[in-house]
Structures are given as C-alpha cells and as structure tokens.
Design a protein around this motif. Structure first.
Motif, PDB file in Angstrom:
ATOM      1  N   ALA A  59      44.610  44.645  46.552  1.00  0.00           N
ATOM      2  CA  ALA A  59      45.818  45.362  46.140  1.00  0.00           C
ATOM      3  C   ALA A  59      45.692  45.873  44.707  1.00  0.00           C
ATOM      4  CB  ALA A  59      47.037  44.452  46.266  1.00  0.00           C
ATOM      5  N   ARG A  60      45.160  45.039  43.817  1.00  0.00           N
ATOM      6  CA  ARG A  60      45.002  45.449  42.413  1.00  0.00           C
ATOM      7  C   ARG A  60      44.038  46.619  42.264  1.00  0.00           C
ATOM      8  NH1 ARG A  60      44.964  39.477  40.401  1.00  0.00           N
ATOM      9  NH2 ARG A  60      47.136  39.314  39.737  1.00  0.00           N
ATOM     10  N   LYS A  61      43.022  46.643  43.094  1.00  0.00           N
ATOM     11  CA  LYS A  61      41.997  47.695  42.998  1.00  0.00           C
ATOM     12  C   LYS A  61      42.403  48.975  43.715  1.00  0.00           C
ATOM     13  CE  LYS A  61      38.165  44.444  42.690  1.00  0.00           C
ATOM     14  NZ  LYS A  61      37.028  43.863  43.391  1.00  0.00           N
ATOM     15  N   THR A  62      43.370  48.891  44.613  1.00  0.00           N
ATOM     16  CA  THR A  62      43.709  50.056  45.419  1.00  0.00           C
ATOM     17  C   THR A  62      45.182  50.426  45.238  1.00  0.00           C
ATOM     18  OG1 THR A  62      44.136  48.683  47.374  1.00  0.00           O
ATOM     19  CG2 THR A  62      41.911  49.571  47.127  1.00  0.00           C
ATOM     20  N   THR A  63      45.996  50.015  46.149  1.00  0.00           N
ATOM     21  CA  THR A  63      47.390  50.432  46.254  1.00  0.00           C
ATOM     22  C   THR A  63      48.243  50.091  45.031  1.00  0.00           C
ATOM     23  OG1 THR A  63      47.179  50.090  48.625  1.00  0.00           O
ATOM     24  CG2 THR A  63      49.396  50.354  47.782  1.00  0.00           C
ATOM     25  N   PHE A  64      47.998  48.964  44.400  1.00  0.00           N
ATOM     26  CA  PHE A  64      48.836  48.520  43.285  1.00  0.00           C
ATOM     27  C   PHE A  64      48.157  48.676  41.929  1.00  0.00           C
ATOM     28  CE2 PHE A  64      51.015  46.694  46.828  1.00  0.00           C
ATOM     29  CZ  PHE A  64      52.339  46.704  46.448  1.00  0.00           C
ATOM     30  N   GLU A  65      47.107  49.471  41.861  1.00  0.00           N
ATOM     31  CA  GLU A  65      46.417  49.677  40.585  1.00  0.00           C
ATOM     32  C   GLU A  65      47.401  50.247  39.567  1.00  0.00           C
ATOM     33  OE1 GLU A  65      42.274  51.507  38.913  1.00  0.00           O
ATOM     34  OE2 GLU A  65      43.192  52.472  40.643  1.00  0.00           O
ATOM     35  N   GLY A  66      47.539  49.556  38.440  1.00  0.00           N
ATOM     36  CA  GLY A  66      48.428  49.996  37.374  1.00  0.00           C
ATOM     37  C   GLY A  66      49.901  49.733  37.615  1.00  0.00           C
ATOM     38  N   ALA A  67      50.255  49.096  38.710  1.00  0.00           N
ATOM     39  CA  ALA A  67      51.664  48.830  39.020  1.00  0.00           C
ATOM     40  C   ALA A  67      52.208  47.698  38.143  1.00  0.00           C
ATOM     41  CB  ALA A  67      51.817  48.447  40.496  1.00  0.00           C
ATOM     42  N   PRO A  68      53.500  47.755  37.800  1.00  0.00           N
ATOM     43  CA  PRO A  68      54.084  46.726  36.938  1.00  0.00           C
ATOM     44  C   PRO A  68      54.435  45.423  37.664  1.00  0.00           C
ATOM     45  CG  PRO A  68      55.737  48.347  37.513  1.00  0.00           C
ATOM     46  CD  PRO A  68      54.433  48.833  38.097  1.00  0.00           C
ATOM     47  N   PHE A  69      54.328  45.420  38.988  1.00  0.00           N
ATOM     48  CA  PHE A  69      54.673  44.225  39.755  1.00  0.00           C
ATOM     49  C   PHE A  69      53.683  43.101  39.474  1.00  0.00           C
ATOM     50  CE2 PHE A  69      55.781  47.943  42.355  1.00  0.00           C
ATOM     51  CZ  PHE A  69      57.155  47.782  42.414  1.00  0.00           C
ATOM     52  N   LYS A  70      54.162  41.875  39.556  1.00  0.00           N
ATOM     53  CA  LYS A  70      53.283  40.714  39.456  1.00  0.00           C
ATOM     54  C   LYS A  70      52.732  40.459  40.859  1.00  0.00           C
ATOM     55  CE  LYS A  70      54.734  40.064  35.271  1.00  0.00           C
ATOM     56  NZ  LYS A  70      54.585  41.269  34.521  1.00  0.00           N
ATOM     57  N   LEU A  71      51.415  40.371  40.977  1.00  0.00           N
ATOM     58  CA  LEU A  71      50.786  40.131  42.279  1.00  0.00           C
ATOM     59  C   LEU A  71      50.251  38.713  42.313  1.00  0.00           C
ATOM     60  CD1 LEU A  71      48.835  43.487  42.745  1.00  0.00           C
ATOM     61  CD2 LEU A  71      51.202  42.948  43.360  1.00  0.00           C
ATOM     62  N   ASP A  72      50.457  38.047  43.435  1.00  0.00           N
ATOM     63  CA  ASP A  72      50.056  36.658  43.573  1.00  0.00           C
ATOM     64  C   ASP A  72      49.712  36.389  45.036  1.00  0.00           C
ATOM     65  OD1 ASP A  72      49.672  33.965  42.806  1.00  0.00           O
ATOM     66  OD2 ASP A  72      51.437  34.029  41.523  1.00  0.00           O
ATOM     67  N   TYR A  73      49.378  35.147  45.371  1.00  0.00           N
ATOM     68  CA  TYR A  73      49.014  34.790  46.741  1.00  0.00           C
ATOM     69  C   TYR A  73      49.699  33.496  47.151  1.00  0.00           C
ATOM     70  CZ  TYR A  73      45.665  31.815  44.272  1.00  0.00           C
ATOM     71  OH  TYR A  73      45.090  30.898  43.436  1.00  0.00           O
ATOM     72  N   ILE A  74      49.803  33.287  48.476  1.00  0.00           N
ATOM     73  CA  ILE A  74      50.479  32.094  48.983  1.00  0.00           C
ATOM     74  C   ILE A  74      49.528  31.047  49.557  1.00  0.00           C
ATOM     75  CG2 ILE A  74      52.691  33.218  49.379  1.00  0.00           C
ATOM     76  CD1 ILE A  74      51.972  33.391  52.358  1.00  0.00           C
ATOM     77  N   THR A  75      48.322  31.441  49.946  1.00  0.00           N
ATOM     78  CA  THR A  75      47.362  30.461  50.461  1.00  0.00           C
ATOM     79  C   THR A  75      46.011  30.686  49.808  1.00  0.00           C
ATOM     80  OG1 THR A  75      46.667  31.830  52.345  1.00  0.00           O
ATOM     81  CG2 THR A  75      48.507  30.310  52.712  1.00  0.00           C
ATOM     82  N   ASN A  76      45.218  29.651  49.789  1.00  0.00           N
ATOM     83  CA  ASN A  76      43.880  29.716  49.212  1.00  0.00           C
ATOM     84  C   ASN A  76      42.889  29.159  50.231  1.00  0.00           C
ATOM     85  OD1 ASN A  76      41.878  30.170  47.388  1.00  0.00           O
ATOM     86  ND2 ASN A  76      42.344  28.386  46.122  1.00  0.00           N
ATOM     87  N   PRO A  77      42.602  29.942  51.274  1.00  0.00           N
ATOM     88  CA  PRO A  77      41.736  29.430  52.343  1.00  0.00           C
ATOM     89  C   PRO A  77      40.302  29.225  51.869  1.00  0.00           C
ATOM     90  CG  PRO A  77      42.150  31.740  52.683  1.00  0.00           C
ATOM     91  CD  PRO A  77      42.984  31.318  51.496  1.00  0.00           C
ATOM     92  N   SER A  78      39.611  28.368  52.591  1.00  0.00           N
ATOM     93  CA  SER A  78      38.213  28.129  52.289  1.00  0.00           C
ATOM     94  C   SER A  78      37.444  27.983  53.595  1.00  0.00           C
ATOM     95  CB  SER A  78      38.057  26.854  51.458  1.00  0.00           C
ATOM     96  OG  SER A  78      38.285  25.719  52.255  1.00  0.00           O
ATOM     97  N   PHE A  79      36.136  27.950  53.484  1.00  0.00           N
ATOM     98  CA  PHE A  79      35.270  27.745  54.642  1.00  0.00           C
ATOM     99  C   PHE A  79      35.649  26.463  55.379  1.00  0.00           C
ATOM    100  CE2 PHE A  79      31.522  25.431  56.176  1.00  0.00           C
ATOM    101  CZ  PHE A  79      31.128  26.273  57.197  1.00  0.00           C
ATOM    102  N   PHE A  80      36.109  25.467  54.644  1.00  0.00           N
ATOM    103  CA  PHE A  80      36.411  24.160  55.224  1.00  0.00           C
ATOM    104  C   PHE A  80      37.786  24.089  55.873  1.00  0.00           C
ATOM    105  CE2 PHE A  80      33.416  23.406  51.717  1.00  0.00           C
ATOM    106  CZ  PHE A  80      32.368  22.891  52.453  1.00  0.00           C
TER     107      PHE A  80
END
Length: 142
Positions: free
Chosen positions: A47-68
């Motif tokens: 999102a930061r590199k594409t659609t939301f580049e330069g946007a004032p919104f705070k971007l975050d995530y809800i899960t942190n998946p892993s291989f395990f």
C-alpha cells in the motif's frame, strides 16, 4: 485464497477503493488521525509503495503471519500496542482470509472503540463468510 490471482486482484481493488473513498470523505486534518489496518505487514508495504504513496493516513497491520503459522506458532499482534492516542478512526481493510483476522478486529473494537467517540469501519470484511461458531462476533461488530 492465498496465492491466487483473483484474490490478489480483489485485494488490490479494495485497496484502491479505500483510498478513493477516504480521499472524498475525510478532510486532511482527520486523515492524519485515521489508521488503516491491512491484514498483514506485507500488505502495508504494498500500500505504501502503490495506492497510498504519500497519503497522510497511518497504515498498519492486524496480523503478523509466519511460516510456522500452519503449526500454530505465530506472533500475536496486540491491538492496544498498535493504537495511538491521537487515532480517531480505524479502517480495517478486507479482514476475511481467516478467523484470526476477525478476532483481532473484535479485539480492536473492544480495546479502542467501544465506549468512546472513535469509529471503526470494516471495509470488504465479507462477514457472510464467518461460520456458525463466530456469528456472535459478527453481531458484536455491527
């Protein structure tokens, strides 16, 4: 489904719709107080590199998946740690891949929204996909 082209197209389309929606409806001063949660950290980077580049919104995530994660080993993302005092509105982008995403959304609601003036919008949550064991969760989020 993870890894399929159709799912990626749907997520990218949802990301673009979120940006268009908030460009029209949220004033700049409020955009800085809006935190948009994506399902995973890699979605935030996209999102930061594409659609939301330069946007004032705070971007975050809800899960942190892993291989395990398939073996029930994953890093728990505490929503209380993700929310900042100046956040006024939360948008959760397409939390439907697995039930753990919706459980985190419920945690966000309980810890940061319920009982105060903050707002929570679930964008393309596909709540109809939630199975019978989680119907109460879906009702609680409405």
């Amino acid at each position: 489904m993870a890894g399929n082209g159709e799912g990626g197209i749907e997520m990218t389309g949802s990301m673009q719709l979120i940006r268009e929606f908030y460009n029209e409806l949220v004033e700049l001063k409020n955009a800085r107080r809006t935190r948009i949660f994506f399902p995973e950290a890699n979605e935030v980077e996209l999102a930061r590199k594409t659609t939301f580049e330069g946007a004032p919104f705070k971007l975050d995530y809800i899960t942190n998946p892993s291989f395990f994660e398939d073996f029930r080993f994953s890093t728990k993302v505490k929503m209380a740690d993700r929310v900042k005092p100046k956040d006024d509105m939360f948008v959760v982008a397409y939390p439907y891949f697995n039930v753990s995403e919706m459980l985190v959304v419920d945690e966000l609601y309980r810890e940061a929204v319920e009982g105060n003036d903050r707002r929570l919008i679930i964008f393309n949550g596909e709540l109809d996909r939630i199975r019978s064991g989680c119907i109460l969760l879906a009702q609680r989020l409405h």
